[in-house]
Structure formats: C-alpha cells, structure tokens
Design an enzyme around this catalytic site. Structure first.
Site, short mmCIF file in Angstrom:
data_model
loop_
_atom_site.label_atom_id
_atom_site.label_comp_id
_atom_site.label_asym_id
_atom_site.label_seq_id
_atom_site.Cartn_x
_atom_site.Cartn_y
_atom_site.Cartn_z
N THR A 1 1.81 6.96 -0.01
CA THR A 1 0.85 5.88 -0.29
C THR A 1 0.83 5.53 -1.76
OG1 THR A 1 -1.47 5.22 0.07
CG2 THR A 1 -1.11 7.44 -0.76
N SER B 1 0.81 -1.22 0.00
CA SER B 1 0.00 0.00 0.00
C SER B 1 0.84 1.27 0.00
CB SER B 1 -0.95 0.01 1.20
OG SER B 1 -0.23 -0.11 2.40
N THR C 1 -5.61 8.49 7.18
CA THR C 1 -5.60 7.28 6.36
C THR C 1 -7.04 6.88 6.12
OG1 THR C 1 -4.75 5.01 6.24
CG2 THR C 1 -5.41 5.78 8.42
N GLY C 2 -7.25 6.07 5.12
CA GLY C 2 -8.61 5.65 4.81
C GLY C 2 -9.07 6.19 3.47
N GLY D 1 -9.69 8.49 0.96
CA GLY D 1 -9.18 9.85 0.83
C GLY D 1 -10.21 10.86 0.40
N ARG E 1 -6.53 8.98 -10.49
CA ARG E 1 -7.17 9.32 -9.21
C ARG E 1 -6.10 9.71 -8.18
NH1 ARG E 1 -6.73 7.49 -3.64
NH2 ARG E 1 -8.71 7.89 -2.66
N VAL E 2 -6.36 10.78 -7.48
CA VAL E 2 -5.47 11.24 -6.42
C VAL E 2 -6.25 11.28 -5.11
CG1 VAL E 2 -4.15 13.23 -5.57
CG2 VAL E 2 -4.00 12.57 -7.98
N GLY E 3 -5.66 10.75 -4.08
CA GLY E 3 -6.33 10.73 -2.78
C GLY E 3 -5.96 11.93 -1.93
N ASP E 4 -6.15 11.77 -0.64
CA ASP E 4 -5.89 12.86 0.30
C ASP E 4 -4.41 13.04 0.63
OD1 ASP E 4 -6.07 10.30 1.45
OD2 ASP E 4 -6.31 11.15 3.45
N THR F 1 -2.16 3.93 4.22
CA THR F 1 -1.18 4.99 4.00
C THR F 1 -0.28 5.12 5.21
OG1 THR F 1 -2.64 6.22 2.56
CG2 THR F 1 -1.02 7.51 3.79
C1 SD4 Z 1 -6.03 7.41 -0.31
N1 SD4 Z 1 -5.93 7.73 2.06
O1 SD4 Z 1 -5.38 7.38 -1.34
C2 SD4 Z 1 -5.36 6.99 0.96
C3 SD4 Z 1 -5.46 5.52 1.10
C4 SD4 Z 1 -5.43 4.99 2.48
O2 SD4 Z 1 -6.09 3.43 3.99
O3 SD4 Z 1 -4.95 5.54 3.39
N2 SD4 Z 1 -6.03 3.90 2.74
O4 SD4 Z 1 -7.22 7.70 -0.29
#
Ligand code: SD4
Length: 336
Positions: A214, A81, A247-248, A250, A224-227, A196
């Site tokens: 991450t 990850s 984390t999680g 995003g 796609r771009v996360g947080d 992450t």
């Molecule tokens: C995202 N927050 O790209 C990251 C992924 C992540 O647990 O943390 N997952 O959205």
C-alpha cells in the site's frame, strides 16, 4: 481521477480484452472449499489474483505467487493507493508499506520506504537476506539499493496534482473508506482515498502465503506507518490454520492486532467468515461513536480453501481466483 470501476476496466483490458465481460460481482461469498485458491482485497484484486494464479497454476510456490500478484497493482500507473502511482503524504512524499509472510512463520516487511517501485519484493528480500523482519524509511531504501532495486521518482503527475488540490484545504480525515465515498464519488484531493492490496494464496497441499502492499493513507503525516507492514496487523499467515489480511484505517487494525486475531479465531474453530465478523465487531464495539465514519475490512482464507470477508461499512469488495474461475469479484457483508 480514475475511479475504482474505471480502473478495473482499464487494468483488465490491459490484461485480457475479454476479461471484463466475464467479471462477475456476487453478493454472497463463494461457496465451498477449493484448493489451490488466491484471494485479494478490492476490485484491483482481480488482476492481482490473476498475476498470482499464473505462478501457482504452473506449479510455482505460494510465496512466489503472492509476490507476483502484489507486483501487479504496484506497477499499475492508474492505481493511486498502491505502488508507483500512489498518493503521497502531506509533504508530497510518496512512502510505501509492504509485508510478505509464508505459512511456516517466515516474514519480511518494509515501511515508509521511498523511491522503490516494488516494496513487496524488498520485503521478501528482508525476509530472505537479513535476520530482521522490518526495515523502515532510509534504512529500507539503502537496503533496497544494495539489493539492486532501482531508485526512481515514483510520484506520478496525476498523484502530484491530487496532492496540490488537497493542499488548498489541507484537511486530513482518516475516516470512512467505503467504496462509494472513495471511488464512486471521489475526486482528486479527497482525504479518503486509500486502499490496500492484501492477497492470500493456498496451494494444493494446504501451504499458505500472503502479501500486503500500500501507499497507506493519502496525505498522512510524513513517517506515518499503517497496518500493512506490521505482521499480525495487516497480514498474518499460519499453515496450521490459514491467513488473514486487512484494509481500511490501519490504526484501528494495529490496535486490535487484527489479522492475527482473525487467524487465532480460526484456530479456535471459527470459519473464515465468522472470524472476520468477530474481528470487525470488536473494532465496532471499541469505537462505538466513530465506527460509522471508519472503514476496516478483513479477508481470510483457511488451509482448506474456504474464504471469509467482512467490513465495517458497505463497499468492501474482494476477488477470488481458483481453477474454476479467475475473475470472480464479491461484495463483502458489513456490520453497519
Ligand atoms: C493503511 N490499511 O495504511 C492501510 C490503508 C488502506 O484502505 O488499506 N486503506 O492504514
């Protein structure tokens, strides 16, 4: 697929053969203030913290410490990850996101960058060598190459195999990400495999820095771009107050400017724990119907060295490292 606990054992065994026996998991948050201190998301945060602590405990800067810490999971071939062995997007392309920030407001980030094993170090170069904050995609790759980062094929055979497995059904559900679902019962091809590394450090003088890195959501849409590379979403640090990382899923964190929110709540007088709880509850309130399928976790550290963590679902773990103990691992409290 290597699950999280096996991963922890493997990475710690590589770092120090006796470390696993000493690793503790506690239900309650670490008590008291302590500086200097390093905190990180998830079980693999233990090894990341130790990488950062090596720098910090020898008098290195918090910025050097968080970069060194983030490079640990980025380099780990068993971590799917973060970094080089991360799971790819739905097109089989591994794209990485990272950000770095120090407490005086300097920051840098890269998003959707391919072929570069240490995006956190490229993020730091963006911060230090350009007038910009965020470079994305091909531009980030071009900049990294100009900065002499090696261009590599990072897709590990195990990650490619997991992607091929996923392709059979091609179902994408960016939903729950509790440890149980993702790692305890997970198998190659699971849509929920993502986590992450968010890492925060404070030194003896109360100076802070943070790093976030991450491969994002496995099987995401290309681009796609996360947080994690978004300053204020996946990471925010201010020497006047403290820092936060997430984390999680995003998208939920971006929608609520999550890490910025946690820091601002601390600025208004909340403890790191109270601030993380309020930020999570705000997402839960907005997502009443779907919250049970979502995971978001926040981790915060204030300038005094106090720690807070909270998640929507059970299963979010975080690691805390200071002079008294370098391998502590805690279960975060959760809203549901
Ligand atoms: C995202 N927050 O790209 C990251 C992924 C992540 O647990 O943390 N997952 O959205």
């Amino acid at each position: 697929m290597t699950n999280r606990r096996r991963f922890l054992a493997a990475s710690l065994a590589a770092a120090a053969t006796t470390a696993l026996a000493r690793t503790s998991r506690a239900a309650a948050a670490p008590g008291g203030k302590r500086r200097p201190r390093v905190v990180s998301t998830w079980d693999f945060g233990v090894a990341a913290n130790q990488g950062a602590w090596q720098v910090l405990s020898r008098g290195g800067s918090v910025l050097d410490a968080v970069e060194a810490g983030a490079r640990v999971p980025e380099a780990d071939p068993n971590n799917h990850s973060v970094g080089r062995a991360g799971y790819p997007d739905r097109d089989g392309r591994l794209t990485l996101d990272a950000s770095i920030m120090d407490g005086n407001g300097d920051c840098g980030a890269v998003a959707a960058v391919e072929h570069i094993a240490h995006p956190i170090s490229v993020a730091r170069r963006v911060m230090e060598k350009t007038p910009h904050v965020l470079l994305v995609g091909d531009g980030a790759l071009q900049f990294a190459i100009e900065q002499d980062f090696p261009k590599e094929n990072l897709l590990a055979p195990e990650s490619e195999q997991a992607w091929r497995e996923w392709l059979k059904k091609s179902e994408y559900k960016p939903t729950a990400n509790s440890e149980n679902q993702t790692y305890g019962k997970g198998k190659p091809g699971d849509a929920n495999n993502h986590d992450t590394l968010g890492l925060l450090a404070v030194d003896a003088q109360g100076r802070l820095a943070g790093a976030c890195t991450t491969s994002g959501m496995a099987w995401k849409l290309h681009g796609r771009v996360g947080d994690s590379p978004i300053i204020g979403a996946g990471l925010y640090v201010d020497n006047e107050v403290g820092g936060a990382t997430s984390t999680g899923v995003g998208e939920e964190v971006i929608r609520t400017a999550g890490s910025f929110l946690v820091v601002e709540l601390m600025r208004q007088g909340r403890s790191p724990q109270q601030a993380c709880e309020e930020a999570v509850k705000r997402i839960v309130r907005k997502r009443m119907k779907s919250a049970k399928d979502l995971q978001v976790g926040f981790l915060a550290l204030n300038r005094a060295g106090e720690v807070g963590a909270f998640a929507i679902q059970k299963g979010f773990t975080y690691a805390v490292c200071d002079a008294s103990k370098q391998d502590a691992l805690f279960d975060s409290a959760s809203a549901l």
